[in-house]
Motif scaffolding. Structure first.
Motif, PDB file in Angstrom:
ATOM      1  N   TYR A   1       0.814  -1.194   0.000  1.00  0.00           N
ATOM      2  CA  TYR A   1       0.000   0.000   0.000  1.00  0.00           C
ATOM      3  C   TYR A   1       0.862   1.264   0.000  1.00  0.00           C
ATOM      4  O   TYR A   1       0.643   2.171  -0.795  1.00  0.00           O
ATOM      5  N   LEU A   2       1.823   1.288   0.938  1.00  0.00           N
ATOM      6  CA  LEU A   2       2.678   2.486   1.024  1.00  0.00           C
ATOM      7  C   LEU A   2       3.492   2.680  -0.240  1.00  0.00           C
ATOM      8  O   LEU A   2       3.640   3.794  -0.740  1.00  0.00           O
ATOM      9  N   ALA A   3       4.048   1.591  -0.767  1.00  0.00           N
ATOM     10  CA  ALA A   3       4.856   1.692  -1.983  1.00  0.00           C
ATOM     11  C   ALA A   3       4.001   2.140  -3.168  1.00  0.00           C
ATOM     12  O   ALA A   3       4.411   3.000  -3.948  1.00  0.00           O
ATOM     13  N   THR A   4       2.836   1.569  -3.319  1.00  0.00           N
ATOM     14  CA  THR A   4       1.954   1.937  -4.423  1.00  0.00           C
ATOM     15  C   THR A   4       1.559   3.401  -4.336  1.00  0.00           C
ATOM     16  O   THR A   4       1.562   4.116  -5.340  1.00  0.00           O
ATOM     17  N   LYS A   5       1.254   3.845  -3.148  1.00  0.00           N
ATOM     18  CA  LYS A   5       0.873   5.240  -2.960  1.00  0.00           C
ATOM     19  C   LYS A   5       2.039   6.174  -3.285  1.00  0.00           C
ATOM     20  O   LYS A   5       1.844   7.252  -3.831  1.00  0.00           O
ATOM     21  N   VAL A   7       5.024   5.420  -5.249  1.00  0.00           N
ATOM     22  CA  VAL A   7       5.673   5.342  -6.566  1.00  0.00           C
ATOM     23  C   VAL A   7       4.802   4.736  -7.657  1.00  0.00           C
ATOM     24  O   VAL A   7       5.265   4.556  -8.783  1.00  0.00           O
ATOM     25  N   GLY A   8       3.571   4.387  -7.346  1.00  0.00           N
ATOM     26  CA  GLY A   8       2.691   3.792  -8.346  1.00  0.00           C
ATOM     27  C   GLY A   8       2.760   2.275  -8.331  1.00  0.00           C
ATOM     28  O   GLY A   8       3.717   1.678  -7.837  1.00  0.00           O
ATOM     29  N   ASP A   9       1.734   1.661  -8.894  1.00  0.00           N
ATOM     30  CA  ASP A   9       1.585   0.205  -8.834  1.00  0.00           C
ATOM     31  C   ASP A   9       2.713  -0.546  -9.520  1.00  0.00           C
ATOM     32  O   ASP A   9       3.283  -1.471  -8.950  1.00  0.00           O
ATOM     33  N   ARG A  10       3.030  -0.191 -10.738  1.00  0.00           N
ATOM     34  CA  ARG A  10       4.041  -0.932 -11.506  1.00  0.00           C
ATOM     35  C   ARG A  10       5.403  -0.933 -10.798  1.00  0.00           C
ATOM     36  O   ARG A  10       6.021  -1.968 -10.603  1.00  0.00           O
ATOM     37  N   ARG A  11       5.868   0.253 -10.398  1.00  0.00           N
ATOM     38  CA  ARG A  11       7.173   0.345  -9.739  1.00  0.00           C
ATOM     39  C   ARG A  11       7.132  -0.315  -8.360  1.00  0.00           C
ATOM     40  O   ARG A  11       8.091  -0.963  -7.952  1.00  0.00           O
ATOM     41  N   ALA A  12       6.037  -0.171  -7.645  1.00  0.00           N
ATOM     42  CA  ALA A  12       5.910  -0.809  -6.333  1.00  0.00           C
ATOM     43  C   ALA A  12       6.077  -2.315  -6.464  1.00  0.00           C
ATOM     44  O   ALA A  12       6.797  -2.944  -5.686  1.00  0.00           O
TER      45      ALA A  12
END
Length: 76
Positions: A1-5, A7-12
């Motif tokens: 969740y934190l990563a997606t928020k 840097v975005g889904d693909r990069r997370a």
């Protein structure tokens, strides 16, 4: 969740995949949850669960961005 928020889904997903190449993930089982309910020294139940999952899996360290919450951690 934190990563997606952040840097975005693909990069997370890419970064999480890289982390999984470096680290093992301790399973959370019933016994881990039961032990987390009774352990002392952790203000948050979630931190107690992380600690007990690490302890039950034989981990020697916990990777966290909040080290002060694990000051009383007792791992092998």
């Amino acid at each position: 969740y934190l990563a997606t928020k952040s840097v975005g889904d693909r990069r997370a997903r890419t970064e999480i995949s890289r982390l999984l190449e470096l680290f093992n993930v301790a399973p959370v089982t019933r016994i881990v949850l039961e032990d987390a309910l009774t352990i002392r020294g952790f203000a948050d139940f979630e931190d107690a669960v992380v600690h007990e999952a690490a302890r039950h899996s034989g981990a020697t360290s916990i990777v966290t961005r909040n080290g002060k919450d694990f000051a009383r951690a007792k791992l092998a």
